[in-house]
Design a protein around this motif. Structure first.
Motif, short mmCIF file in Angstrom:
data_model
loop_
_atom_site.label_atom_id
_atom_site.label_comp_id
_atom_site.label_asym_id
_atom_site.label_seq_id
_atom_site.Cartn_x
_atom_site.Cartn_y
_atom_site.Cartn_z
N TYR A 39 -76.34 71.25 79.97
CA TYR A 39 -75.61 70.53 81.01
C TYR A 39 -76.41 70.46 82.31
O TYR A 39 -76.51 69.39 82.94
CB TYR A 39 -74.26 71.18 81.25
CG TYR A 39 -73.39 70.44 82.24
CD1 TYR A 39 -73.01 69.12 82.01
CD2 TYR A 39 -72.95 71.05 83.42
CE1 TYR A 39 -72.22 68.43 82.92
CE2 TYR A 39 -72.16 70.37 84.33
CZ TYR A 39 -71.80 69.05 84.07
OH TYR A 39 -71.02 68.36 84.98
N HIS A 77 -70.38 61.14 81.18
CA HIS A 77 -69.95 61.40 79.81
C HIS A 77 -70.01 62.89 79.49
O HIS A 77 -69.09 63.45 78.88
CB HIS A 77 -70.84 60.60 78.85
CG HIS A 77 -70.42 60.70 77.43
ND1 HIS A 77 -71.28 61.08 76.43
CD2 HIS A 77 -69.22 60.50 76.82
CE1 HIS A 77 -70.63 61.10 75.27
NE2 HIS A 77 -69.39 60.75 75.49
N SER A 78 -71.10 63.53 79.89
CA SER A 78 -71.24 64.96 79.65
C SER A 78 -70.26 65.77 80.49
O SER A 78 -69.72 66.78 80.02
CB SER A 78 -72.68 65.39 79.95
OG SER A 78 -72.90 66.74 79.64
N THR A 81 -66.49 66.60 79.21
CA THR A 81 -66.16 67.62 78.20
C THR A 81 -66.82 68.98 78.43
O THR A 81 -66.20 70.01 78.21
CB THR A 81 -66.56 67.13 76.80
OG1 THR A 81 -67.97 66.81 76.80
CG2 THR A 81 -65.77 65.90 76.41
N GLN A 104 -58.80 63.30 79.76
CA GLN A 104 -60.09 63.54 79.13
C GLN A 104 -60.40 62.47 78.08
O GLN A 104 -61.51 61.96 78.01
CB GLN A 104 -60.12 64.93 78.49
CG GLN A 104 -61.51 65.36 78.02
CD GLN A 104 -61.50 66.75 77.44
OE1 GLN A 104 -60.81 67.04 76.48
NE2 GLN A 104 -62.30 67.66 78.03
N LEU A 108 -63.48 59.87 78.29
CA LEU A 108 -64.41 60.01 77.18
C LEU A 108 -64.69 58.66 76.54
O LEU A 108 -65.85 58.27 76.31
CB LEU A 108 -63.85 60.99 76.14
CG LEU A 108 -64.73 61.24 74.91
CD1 LEU A 108 -65.96 62.04 75.28
CD2 LEU A 108 -63.93 61.96 73.82
N ALA A 112 -68.07 56.36 76.75
CA ALA A 112 -68.70 56.17 75.44
C ALA A 112 -68.79 54.69 75.08
O ALA A 112 -69.86 54.20 74.66
CB ALA A 112 -67.92 56.92 74.36
N PHE A 182 -62.73 69.69 72.73
CA PHE A 182 -62.27 68.68 73.67
C PHE A 182 -61.25 67.79 72.98
O PHE A 182 -61.09 67.83 71.75
CB PHE A 182 -63.43 67.83 74.21
CG PHE A 182 -64.14 67.03 73.16
CD1 PHE A 182 -63.76 65.73 72.87
CD2 PHE A 182 -65.21 67.57 72.45
CE1 PHE A 182 -64.41 64.98 71.92
CE2 PHE A 182 -65.87 66.83 71.49
CZ PHE A 182 -65.47 65.53 71.21
N ASP A 184 -59.80 64.34 71.69
CA ASP A 184 -60.21 63.01 71.26
C ASP A 184 -59.06 62.40 70.46
O ASP A 184 -58.25 63.12 69.87
CB ASP A 184 -61.48 63.06 70.42
CG ASP A 184 -62.18 61.71 70.34
OD1 ASP A 184 -61.70 60.76 70.98
OD2 ASP A 184 -63.21 61.62 69.65
N ALA A 276 -69.98 66.40 67.17
CA ALA A 276 -69.41 66.37 68.52
C ALA A 276 -70.35 67.01 69.53
O ALA A 276 -70.45 66.55 70.68
CB ALA A 276 -68.06 67.07 68.54
N THR A 280 -71.69 64.98 72.83
CA THR A 280 -71.30 65.33 74.20
C THR A 280 -72.39 66.05 74.99
O THR A 280 -72.41 65.96 76.22
CB THR A 280 -70.05 66.23 74.18
OG1 THR A 280 -70.33 67.42 73.41
CG2 THR A 280 -68.87 65.51 73.57
#
Length: 315
Positions: A39, A77-78, A81, A104, A108, A112, A182, A184, A276, A280
């Motif tokens: 990150y 995007h990172s 999550t 979230q 997301l 994406a 996370f 989804d 995933a 992410t």
């Protein structure tokens, strides 16, 4: 009365438990260190790309305009999550409120889907630059670039609103659990107290179809580019091939996840969490590495920026 009962049932869920990647404490610590490193490097790399492109006027071209958009999207995007996952590593319960879960999911899918559209536009940009170099600046003028940027962000927003709306309209019951780190849509709709078969079909026809169609368009675009490269000189061909290879690597990693997750019914597979993680944390980190280390213009601009910063620091 029936509508009121459905509303109460829908709003009865308050928190969702996220299982995370592992229950083993040692594994969780290793995951924390890995994700934190990814990150931080993602933030540094992508923000540095945006600053460099903004700072260096030689990079004020359509290709780098879209690349700066890609870096911005990767940071967002990172961030949707990974920070939550890092916090949950130190928590035994790993709870997320239903409202936070919906938020979230919205962001997301916003980032994406926007990235999918952006990668498709970047492929078209490379196609015009390589196949029609003399008309490039006429076709990809700044007005067109801005309109394409507005269009891809609008498309991502509409897509995200559609999926999120379908999800929150379902009735949910009590405290439930998601086998991931996370929220989804495919995992969340499993918690609904009703048959979600139609929703799953809509997800496949929406997210899955977007992913597959864009992937096909991208592959065809790069195939046309490779054919057109036969007529170019060896030096220009190598540079163009390097650029195309970098783009195809990003496209395969990113769209591969989307096709794997959203082009099938909402069934859990052992590979879901691994995919995933790449989606992410790994792909947003690879983008600055691929686009920077394989690009002489970016490397020269970065060295110039670092030299200026060092010069100011000495003063």
């Amino acid at each position: 009365m029936e509508e009121a009962g459905l509303l109460n049932q829908t709003s009865s869920i308050t928190y969702i438990r996220l299982r995370g990647l592992s229950v083993n404490q040692k594994v969780q610590m290793a995951v924390f260190a890995m994700f934190l490193t990814f990150y931080v490097l993602t933030l540094i790399g992508n923000i540095l790309i945006v600053i460099t492109i903004t700072y260096d006027r030689r990079l004020h071209t359509p290709m780098y305009f879209f690349l700066s958009n890609l870096s911005f999207i990767d940071v967002c995007h990172s961030t949707v999550t990974v920070p939550k996952m890092l916090i949950d590593t130190w928590s035994e319960e790993k709870l997320i409120s239903f409202d936070a879960c919906v938020t979230q999911m919205f962001f997301l899918h916003l980032f994406a889907c926007t990235e999918i559209f952006l990668l498709t536009i970047m492929a078209y940009d490379r196609y015009v630059a390589i196949s029609k170099p003399l008309q490039y600046m006429t076709v990809m003028n700044w007005k067109v670039c801005v309109l394409l940027a507005v269009a891809l962000w609008t498309g991502g927003t509409i897509h995200s609103i559609t999926l999120t709306s379908l999800t929150i309209k379902l009735p949910y019951c009590g405290l439930d659990e998601i086998d991931n780190f996370f929220c989804d849509v495919p995992q969340v709709i499993k918690l609904a107290c009703t048959d979600t078969h139609i929703i799953e079909i809509l997800i496949i026809s929406n997210s899955g179809l977007i992913s597959v169609v864009c992937f096909v368009v991208l592959v065809v675009s790069y195939a046309v580019i490779l054919v057109s490269l036969r007529q170019q000189l060896s030096e220009g061909r190598r540079k163009a091939l390097s650029t195309c290879a970098a783009h195809l690597t990003v496209v395969t990693l990113f769209l591969g996840h989307c096709i794997f997750i959203y082009s099938r019914p909402s069934t859990s597979l052992p590979e879901d969490k691994v995919v995933a993680v790449f989606f992410t944390a790994v792909t947003p980190l690879l983008n600055p590495i691929i686009y920077t280390l394989r690009n002489e213009d970016m490397k020269n601009a970065l060295n110039k920026l670092m030299g200026r910063l060092e010069g100011r620091g000495k003063k």
